[in-house]
Motif scaffolding. Structure first.
Motif, mmCIF file in Angstrom:
data_model
loop_
_atom_site.group_PDB
_atom_site.id
_atom_site.type_symbol
_atom_site.label_atom_id
_atom_site.label_comp_id
_atom_site.label_asym_id
_atom_site.label_seq_id
_atom_site.Cartn_x
_atom_site.Cartn_y
_atom_site.Cartn_z
ATOM 1 N N THR A 199 -3.668 8.533 1.260
ATOM 2 C CA THR A 199 -4.347 7.445 1.970
ATOM 3 C C THR A 199 -5.842 7.539 1.660
ATOM 4 O O THR A 199 -6.334 8.609 1.268
ATOM 5 C CB THR A 199 -4.164 7.560 3.507
ATOM 6 O OG1 THR A 199 -4.606 8.854 3.872
ATOM 7 C CG2 THR A 199 -2.729 7.333 3.916
ATOM 8 N N LYS A 200 -6.538 6.418 1.858
ATOM 9 C CA LYS A 200 -7.945 6.358 1.464
ATOM 10 C C LYS A 200 -8.746 7.530 2.047
ATOM 11 O O LYS A 200 -9.469 8.232 1.323
ATOM 12 C CB LYS A 200 -8.546 5.035 1.921
ATOM 13 C CG LYS A 200 -9.578 4.517 0.978
ATOM 14 C CD LYS A 200 -9.963 3.122 1.352
ATOM 15 C CE LYS A 200 -11.035 2.643 0.393
ATOM 16 N NZ LYS A 200 -11.462 1.311 0.692
ATOM 17 N N THR A 201 -8.564 7.780 3.374
ATOM 18 C CA THR A 201 -9.369 8.842 4.002
ATOM 19 C C THR A 201 -8.999 10.218 3.468
ATOM 20 O O THR A 201 -9.864 11.055 3.235
ATOM 21 C CB THR A 201 -9.190 8.836 5.540
ATOM 22 O OG1 THR A 201 -7.841 8.466 5.821
ATOM 23 C CG2 THR A 201 -10.159 7.923 6.222
ATOM 24 N N ASP A 215 2.132 2.175 -3.331
ATOM 25 C CA ASP A 215 1.078 2.801 -4.137
ATOM 26 C C ASP A 215 0.980 4.310 -3.828
ATOM 27 O O ASP A 215 0.919 5.135 -4.732
ATOM 28 C CB ASP A 215 -0.244 2.083 -3.821
ATOM 29 C CG ASP A 215 -1.339 2.486 -4.771
ATOM 30 O OD1 ASP A 215 -1.141 2.299 -5.982
ATOM 31 O OD2 ASP A 215 -2.369 3.028 -4.310
ATOM 32 N N SER A 221 -7.553 10.943 0.482
ATOM 33 C CA SER A 221 -7.842 11.191 -0.939
ATOM 34 C C SER A 221 -9.345 11.323 -1.189
ATOM 35 O O SER A 221 -9.749 11.904 -2.195
ATOM 36 C CB SER A 221 -7.203 10.141 -1.843
ATOM 37 O OG SER A 221 -7.542 8.868 -1.431
ATOM 38 N N GLN A 222 -10.162 10.810 -0.230
ATOM 39 C CA GLN A 222 -11.619 10.993 -0.386
ATOM 40 C C GLN A 222 -11.994 12.476 -0.329
ATOM 41 O O GLN A 222 -13.008 12.902 -0.849
ATOM 42 C CB GLN A 222 -12.358 10.243 0.711
ATOM 43 C CG GLN A 222 -12.691 8.816 0.284
ATOM 44 C CD GLN A 222 -13.156 7.974 1.446
ATOM 45 O OE1 GLN A 222 -13.232 8.434 2.580
ATOM 46 N NE2 GLN A 222 -13.466 6.722 1.162
ATOM 47 N N GLU A 282 0.822 -1.220 0.000
ATOM 48 C CA GLU A 282 0.000 0.000 0.000
ATOM 49 C C GLU A 282 0.852 1.264 0.000
ATOM 50 O O GLU A 282 0.526 2.249 -0.652
ATOM 51 C CB GLU A 282 -0.922 0.006 1.224
ATOM 52 C CG GLU A 282 -2.081 -0.941 1.030
ATOM 53 C CD GLU A 282 -2.887 -1.144 2.293
ATOM 54 O OE1 GLU A 282 -2.779 -0.311 3.219
ATOM 55 O OE2 GLU A 282 -3.614 -2.158 2.357
#
Ligand code: HEM
Length: 494
Positions: A424-426, A361, A428-429, A358
């Motif tokens: 990170t997912k949070t 990425d 980039s949201q 991860e």
């Protein structure tokens, strides 16, 4: 007769003046730096160096707002900077590629990068499956094998300072030629190979021409040495292409494979029954449009497009990956820890293994944001269009500022800092759509994006497992010329 000619000429001149007046009126309403009569901002544009160009263009945003203009003589260039205008421009099917892109046609004919309308639409539809995840997975072992060759070549430099761009170009050219045509070019092991030199020269000359408005004029370009050099390298590339296509047609005829039409099905077969890997060329040889196979010219155009669009971009991206590893040792350390955590040292690299990495990425996304490999992309108005509420007539070039968006502090906190964690997912949201678009967006989004990411990830892992990357001079500004030291790591049995 002469009266008719005079009449036609008068009509043409009137039409020209009317169009230019319309463009002039639109341009006058858009803010931008002071333009001189006749030449506009041309003198200022030609004086800009590549390393300051984008900073200057982005600086105009602060001075003139989100939409601003430059005049290149009578040509109007409008720079779009908001996510909304970007979305509208990239999704507007009435817009075409800028006229300068047509200079690429000597190499890529009517390939995806410049084709338009129905031709582009049907080719894009039949080529999309050639980049299906199953097909790309089947390329992983070939990429890893070339990654091992890269490691051997780099080890041979014995830790001396080096410019890695030559090594990366040769390796990525080998990867893309092998997976797109099934041919082993051996650029890494034989750097004097005539094909490698031809591809290198060709890209260099085409980019030089595209970024110099004077060389854009055919009659000027034809008087230069560059023109002769370009045609010599093109002859080598077209010869290679023809011989590879012939060989592959014969091989497929022997295997009875010319009837295959589904690349994903063929890739699934690859897992067990079919030993011969399916290449992008195989897809082109077997697909049909309205019951017709693609012509030889169409096939060569698309394969040349993949090589042209894929090699330089992925090489530049990998150069920046290595530069960032050297420039940010803390990041290099985090990536090594991640490889250790997932026992990647012993694992065979596949897309599935890479999914566990991860942080790799995030790191690659930040490299693509920070260094924005394709900083601008252009569209040309062909008819009346409305973008961002502004009316444009035909004949205007719109530039989408991919670099500017990726460095805008309205969307990215501290954009001049290298921070992989921002993806990170949070985190980039929270990013609005169309601000991080290293591969563009809309219908022309890069067809090879997943393929490029796969190549980058596999090569980065190979480097991390075998070397400690250091910059010879961390203050080096010109990244592609930065010299690096790659210290071979002890203890891993490569
Ligand atoms: C890091 C590597 C790469 C970057 C940053 C990149 C970036 C881009 C961008 C920004 C566009 C869109 C331009 C536009 O909207 O006008 C594009 C289009 C394209 N790219 Fe890539 N690319 C990369 C790698 C590749 C690879 C590996 C291939 C093929 C093997 C490829 C093939 C293409 C093609 C064929 C198009 C035209 C697509 C169309 O118009 O339908 N690219 N690329």
């Amino acid at each position: 007769m002469s009266l008719v000619l005079i009449l036609i000429l008068t009509c043409v001149i009137c039409h020209f003046i009317r169009t230019k007046c319309k463009i002039f009126t639109i341009g006058r309403r858009i803010p931008g730096p002071r333009a001189l009569p006749l030449i506009g901002n041309a003198r200022m544009i030609t004086k800009l160096k590549p390393e300051t160009l984008f900073k200057t263009v982005c600086g105009y945003r602060a001075r003139f707002g989100e939409t601003y203009r430059l005049w290149l003589g009578p040509e109007l260039w409008v720079f779009l900077h908001s996510p909304e205008e970007t979305r509208e421009a990239l999704n507007d099917s009435t817009l075409t590629r800028p006229a300068t892109f047509q200079q690429l046609s000597v190499l890529i004919g009517n390939g995806l990068l410049i084709s338009q309308g129905k031709h582009w639409e049907t080719h894009r539809r039949v080529l999309n499956p050639a980049f299906h995840p199953l097909v790309l997975n089947s390329f992983a072992s070939t990429i890893a094998m070339h990654g091992d060759e890269l490691v051997v070549a780099l080890r041979a430099t014995e830790g001396k300072p080096l410019d890695v761009s030559h090594f990366l170009f040769a390796c990525i050219l080998d990867v893309i030629i092998k997976t797109s045509m099934g041919k082993h070019l051996n650029s890494l092991t034989d750097p004097h190979n005539q094909y490698t030199q031809a591809f290198h020269k060709n890209s260099e000359l085409l980019f030089k021409r595209m970024t110099n408005p004077l060389l854009g004029l055919d009659f000027v370009f034809k008087c230069t040495n560059m023109y002769r050099e370009l045609h010599a390298s093109l002859a080598v590339i077209h010869d290679l292409m023809n011989s590879v296509v012939d060989t592959r047609i014969q091989a497929l005829q022997v295997q009875g494979d010319l009837e295959l039409t589904s690349p994903s099905a063929a890739a699934a077969d690859d897992k067990g029954i079919r030993k011969q890997r399916r290449t992008l060329l195989d897809t082109l040889l077997t697909v049909e449009i309205d019951g017709q196979k693609l012509s030889r010219n169409d096939i060569c155009d698309e394969v040349n497009t993949f090589v042209f669009a894929g090699v330089d971009t992925t090489t530049a991206a990998m150069c920046f990956v290595l530069y960032s590893l050297g420039n940010y040792p803390v990041e290099q350390h985090k990536l090594i820890k991640e490889l250790e955590k997932h026992s990647i040292i012993r694992a065979i690299l596949t897309s599935d293994t890479l999914k566990h990495l991860e942080y790799l990425d995030l790191f690659i996304k930040e490299v693509l944001r920070y260094y924005t490999i394709v900083p601008l992309t252009g569209r040309q108005t062909y008819t009346d269009s409305v973008i961002g509420g502004r009316h444009y007539c035909a004949g205007i070039t719109l530039w989408i500022n991919i670099y500017g968006l990726a460095h805008d502090d309205c969307y990215f906190e501290a954009p001049e800092e290298f921070r992989p964690e921002r993806f990170t997912k949070t985190q980039s949201q929270l990013l609005p759509p169309n601000v991080f678009i290293p591969f563009s967006s809309g219908p022309h989004i890069c067809i090879g994006r997943k393929y490029a990411l796969l190549i980058m990830k596999i090569l980065t892992v190979k480097i991390l497992l075998n070397f400690e990357v250091e910059l010879r001079d961390p203050n080096e500004e010109l990244v592609l010329q930065a010299q690096m030291v790659l210290k071979a790591l002890q203890g891993f049995n490569f």
